[in-house]
Write a protein that holds these residues in place. Structure first.
Motif, PDB file in Angstrom:
ATOM      1  N   LEU A  75       0.831  -1.205   0.000  1.00 48.31           N
ATOM      2  CA  LEU A  75       0.000   0.000   0.000  1.00 48.31           C
ATOM      3  C   LEU A  75       0.866   1.255   0.000  1.00 48.31           C
ATOM      4  CD1 LEU A  75      -2.854  -0.876   2.545  1.00 48.31           C
ATOM      5  CD2 LEU A  75      -2.793  -1.213   0.078  1.00 48.31           C
ATOM      6  N   PHE A 123     -17.632  -1.437  -6.165  1.00 48.91           N
ATOM      7  CA  PHE A 123     -17.305  -0.093  -5.710  1.00 48.91           C
ATOM      8  C   PHE A 123     -18.332   0.905  -6.194  1.00 48.91           C
ATOM      9  CE2 PHE A 123     -13.156  -2.246  -5.837  1.00 48.91           C
ATOM     10  CZ  PHE A 123     -12.960  -2.269  -4.484  1.00 48.91           C
ATOM     11  N   TRP A 126     -21.471   0.580  -4.137  1.00 50.17           N
ATOM     12  CA  TRP A 126     -21.421   1.174  -2.806  1.00 50.17           C
ATOM     13  C   TRP A 126     -21.855   2.628  -2.871  1.00 50.17           C
ATOM     14  CZ3 TRP A 126     -20.668  -0.926   1.848  1.00 50.17           C
ATOM     15  CH2 TRP A 126     -20.457  -0.066   2.910  1.00 50.17           C
ATOM     16  N   THR A 130     -26.285  -0.255  -1.275  1.00 54.16           N
ATOM     17  CA  THR A 130     -25.690  -1.561  -1.033  1.00 54.16           C
ATOM     18  C   THR A 130     -26.381  -2.663  -1.804  1.00 54.16           C
ATOM     19  OG1 THR A 130     -27.041  -1.597   0.950  1.00 54.16           O
ATOM     20  CG2 THR A 130     -24.729  -1.048   1.224  1.00 54.16           C
ATOM     21  N   HIS A 214     -14.609  14.813  -3.429  1.00 55.84           N
ATOM     22  CA  HIS A 214     -13.807  15.428  -2.386  1.00 55.84           C
ATOM     23  C   HIS A 214     -12.724  16.264  -3.056  1.00 55.84           C
ATOM     24  CE1 HIS A 214     -15.774  13.037   0.681  1.00 55.84           C
ATOM     25  NE2 HIS A 214     -15.618  11.986  -0.091  1.00 55.84           N
TER      26      HIS A 214
ATOM     27  N   ALA B  71      -9.425  -1.450  -1.349  1.00 56.39           N
ATOM     28  CA  ALA B  71      -9.941  -0.461  -0.395  1.00 56.39           C
ATOM     29  C   ALA B  71      -9.087   0.801  -0.440  1.00 56.39           C
ATOM     30  CB  ALA B  71      -9.952  -1.058   1.008  1.00 56.39           C
ATOM     31  N   TRP B  72      -7.784   0.623  -0.488  1.00 58.36           N
ATOM     32  CA  TRP B  72      -6.909   1.777  -0.568  1.00 58.36           C
ATOM     33  C   TRP B  72      -7.170   2.562  -1.854  1.00 58.36           C
ATOM     34  CZ3 TRP B  72      -3.303   2.155  -4.570  1.00 58.36           C
ATOM     35  CH2 TRP B  72      -2.526   3.324  -4.527  1.00 58.36           C
ATOM     36  N   HIS B  74      -9.774   2.747  -3.693  1.00 61.60           N
ATOM     37  CA  HIS B  74     -11.107   3.345  -3.835  1.00 61.60           C
ATOM     38  C   HIS B  74     -11.576   3.985  -2.530  1.00 61.60           C
ATOM     39  CE1 HIS B  74     -11.749   1.627  -7.846  1.00 61.60           C
ATOM     40  NE2 HIS B  74     -11.021   0.643  -7.392  1.00 61.60           N
ATOM     41  N   GLN B  76     -11.669   6.880  -1.584  1.00 60.59           N
ATOM     42  CA  GLN B  76     -12.408   8.141  -1.702  1.00 60.59           C
ATOM     43  C   GLN B  76     -13.886   7.942  -1.982  1.00 60.59           C
ATOM     44  OE1 GLN B  76     -10.243   6.923  -3.793  1.00 60.59           O
ATOM     45  NE2 GLN B  76     -10.445   7.659  -5.863  1.00 60.59           N
ATOM     46  N   ILE B  77     -14.289   6.740  -2.395  1.00 58.20           N
ATOM     47  CA  ILE B  77     -15.728   6.554  -2.619  1.00 58.20           C
ATOM     48  C   ILE B  77     -16.387   5.875  -1.430  1.00 58.20           C
ATOM     49  CG2 ILE B  77     -15.470   6.444  -5.111  1.00 58.20           C
ATOM     50  CD1 ILE B  77     -16.152   3.399  -4.812  1.00 58.20           C
ATOM     51  N   TYR B  78     -15.611   5.579  -0.407  1.00 61.21           N
ATOM     52  CA  TYR B  78     -16.235   5.026   0.791  1.00 61.21           C
ATOM     53  C   TYR B  78     -17.193   6.070   1.367  1.00 61.21           C
ATOM     54  CZ  TYR B  78     -17.034   4.003   5.632  1.00 61.21           C
ATOM     55  OH  TYR B  78     -17.649   3.812   6.834  1.00 61.21           O
ATOM     56  N   ASP B  79     -18.374   5.643   1.702  1.00 61.35           N
ATOM     57  CA  ASP B  79     -19.405   6.538   2.230  1.00 61.35           C
ATOM     58  C   ASP B  79     -19.893   5.964   3.562  1.00 61.35           C
ATOM     59  OD1 ASP B  79     -21.605   8.050   2.828  1.00 61.35           O
ATOM     60  OD2 ASP B  79     -22.490   7.950   0.822  1.00 61.35           O
ATOM     61  N   ARG B  81     -22.189   6.704   5.395  1.00 65.30           N
ATOM     62  CA  ARG B  81     -23.643   6.584   5.551  1.00 65.30           C
ATOM     63  C   ARG B  81     -24.125   5.212   5.100  1.00 65.30           C
ATOM     64  NH1 ARG B  81     -25.018  11.717   2.051  1.00 65.30           N
ATOM     65  NH2 ARG B  81     -23.488  10.569   0.836  1.00 65.30           N
ATOM     66  N   ARG B  82     -23.337   4.537   4.280  1.00 62.71           N
ATOM     67  CA  ARG B  82     -23.737   3.220   3.774  1.00 62.71           C
ATOM     68  C   ARG B  82     -23.327   2.088   4.694  1.00 62.71           C
ATOM     69  NH1 ARG B  82     -27.521   4.165  -0.034  1.00 62.71           N
ATOM     70  NH2 ARG B  82     -26.848   5.761  -1.491  1.00 62.71           N
ATOM     71  N   GLY B  83     -22.498   2.378   5.636  1.00 63.53           N
ATOM     72  CA  GLY B  83     -22.067   1.313   6.523  1.00 63.53           C
ATOM     73  C   GLY B  83     -20.668   1.576   7.036  1.00 63.53           C
ATOM     74  N   SER B  84     -20.264   0.738   7.956  1.00 62.80           N
ATOM     75  CA  SER B  84     -18.958   0.937   8.585  1.00 62.80           C
ATOM     76  C   SER B  84     -17.828   0.527   7.644  1.00 62.80           C
ATOM     77  CB  SER B  84     -18.879   0.090   9.849  1.00 62.80           C
ATOM     78  OG  SER B  84     -18.902  -1.285   9.507  1.00 62.80           O
ATOM     79  N   TRP B  88     -17.719  -2.438   4.834  1.00 66.37           N
ATOM     80  CA  TRP B  88     -17.239  -2.166   3.472  1.00 66.37           C
ATOM     81  C   TRP B  88     -16.129  -3.164   3.102  1.00 66.37           C
ATOM     82  CZ3 TRP B  88     -12.947   1.123   1.449  1.00 66.37           C
ATOM     83  CH2 TRP B  88     -13.124   1.451   0.118  1.00 66.37           C
TER      84      TRP B  88
END
Lengths: 253, 202
Positions: A75, A123, A126, A130, A214, B71-72, B74, B76-79, B81-84, B88
């Motif tokens: 990473l 993705f 999401w 969901t 963002h 996950a790394w 993407h 920036q698209i983690y939201d 409000r949709r879940g923890s 995710w």
């Protein structure tokens, strides 16, 4: 969609839809219904929470020794690479394929594969919900190999039409759109929700969803019917309806 | 993102105490300590999902690594409000695992694995029940399902099997498989959406 799904049908298939195991055509029809039925959307969201909860019941397990170090190193190195690219080229590698009037075929295919991969692993879903995420995550059926891919450069709305990312639209089964947006480079470091509208050749538009930016930057994708004979462009708007970027499609391959 | 990290350094905030969302955002800084902390915090959960679905340690390790990389990439698209973040990540890991076994095996599950997994998700040690009420209620609800519904539920929700695959596996009509999935999910939905017992007067 050719077949209209009723709320009753949706409730019959809702559990499978929420778990991501409803076969292709039924999935597509059910999702089309969700797009216009808030009650069923809420119902599916609740079932999706159940599905998420079931996965959450799985016990944790220690990975092999060294896993943490290997992944963290990967990473960190990837971050360094991305930062380097951003410093040198602005938004990133995909945009470079769109600097000329005709995007390069090889690069476009790479980009398309990346877009499909992002959707395939949920993705895009999401971002739109969901349930859709599960739908996009693991399609049981094969993709339509005869489908077409459209692409376009997103540009800001200023007089010099600054580059603002790119958008792909896949006409097939399933159809999807995917976009990477960098309004920061276009001088619009917008943070907040933006809406995506697809434009048709007859002048009508269809709103396909919203997603967050963002500092003007973000990715998003969604499953949507794409008709290449009528799809003419796309428009990204802020919450108050201000048009931030537009795209005009041309056949990419 | 960097502001979070800079402030964190200035005040010597231990990264291990960063909220999940901030840690995810901080990955973009490329800081090795944040990356290690992120992986350390979630690797047990992510690898658990991968190994439960695949039953193959090597494949599970690959899937877990891919999960963190995606996950790394993407983040920036983690939201939220949709879940923890945990949900995710487990969703990503689960999707990757399902896809992997679909491409590798004609049958996604062995009979003994199915029964073992059903036992695991209905196991209710006291500390789990105390730790997470929603999970405990869900676990208890799964345990109360008729066995054939529980099996159909696990096959669909954990192993990603379609109703047709379940029908073939259980040697039952397709309609019966669909009914088992639907009925089981309806019961669990009722469990999660009904008011919690004992919430008042405590």
């Amino acid at each position: 969609m050719a077949n209209d799904v009723t709320c009753e049908t949706l409730r019959e298939n809702g559990a499978e839809l929420a778990l991501g195991v409803l076969p292709g055509r039924e999935r597509a029809e059910a999702v089309a219904h969700l797009d216009r039925c808030a009650d069923c959307r809420e119902y599916i969201e609740q079932l999706t929470l159940v599905g998420d909860g079931l996965i959450g019941l799985l016990p944790g397990s220690e990975p092999p020794v060294g896993f943490e170090t290997r992944v963290a190193r990967a990473l960190t190195q990837a971050s360094a690479g991305r930062e380097g690219r951003r410093a040198t080229h602005g938004f990133g590698r995909l945009r470079r394929g769109f600097r000329g009037r005709r995007p390069g075929r090889v690069r476009l295919r790479v980009a398309a594969a990346a877009a499909a991969l992002a959707l395939a692993f949920g993705f895009g879903g999401w971002a739109v919900g969901t349930a859709i995420e599960n739908w996009t995550s693991s399609p049981p059926g094969p993709a339509d190999s005869t489908s077409r891919l459209l692409s376009a450069e997103l540009t800001g709305v200023g007089p010099d039409r600054p580059e603002a990312g790119e958008i792909y639209a896949h006409a097939g089964a399933p159809g999807w759109i995917y976009m990477s947006v960098d309004l920061d480079d276009a001088g619009i470091p917008y943070t907040g929700e933006i809406s995506c509208l697809l434009e048709r050749t007859d002048g009508t538009t269809v709103r396909v969803g919203t997603f967050p930016l963002h500092d003007g930057y973000g990715y998003w994708g969604a499953l949507v019917d794409v008709d290449p004979s009528t799809l003419s462009g796309a428009r990204l708007t802020s919450a108050d309806g201000t048009v931030l970027a537009v795209a005009h499609f041309e056949t990419a391959s | 993102m960097r502001t979070v990290y800079t402030d964190m350094q200035r005040f010597r905030f231990p990264v291990g105490r960063l909220p999940d969302e901030a840690l995810l955002s901080g990955l973009a800084t490329g800081d090795p300590e944040l990356a290690v902390t992120f992986v350390r915090r979630f690797q047990h959960t992510v690898f658990g999902v991968a190994i439960a679905v695949t039953g193959d340690p090597q494949l599970a390790e690959d899937i877990a690594q891919q999960t963190f990389e995606r996950a790394w990439r993407h983040a920036q698209i983690y939201d939220s409000r949709r879940g923890s973040v945990t949900t995710w990540l487990t969703t990503i890991a689960h999707n990757l695992a399902i896809d992997a076994i679909r491409s590798r095996r004609p049958e996604p599950v062995a009979p003994e694995d199915l029964d073992a997994l059903l036992g695991v998700v209905t196991d209710t040690p006291e500390q789990r029940a105390l730790a997470d009420d929603a999970s405990a209620r869900l676990r208890a609800a799964v345990a109360q399902l008729p066995r054939e519904q529980g099996r159909a539920l696990v096959m669909a929700s954990i192993y990603g099997m379609t109703a047709q695959q379940i029908a073939d596996w259980e040697n039952i009509p397709l309609g019966t498989a669909k009914t088992r999935i639907r009925t089981a999910m309806a019961k669990l939905r009722t469990t999660l959406t009904s008011p919690k017992r004992g919430d008042h007067g405590q």
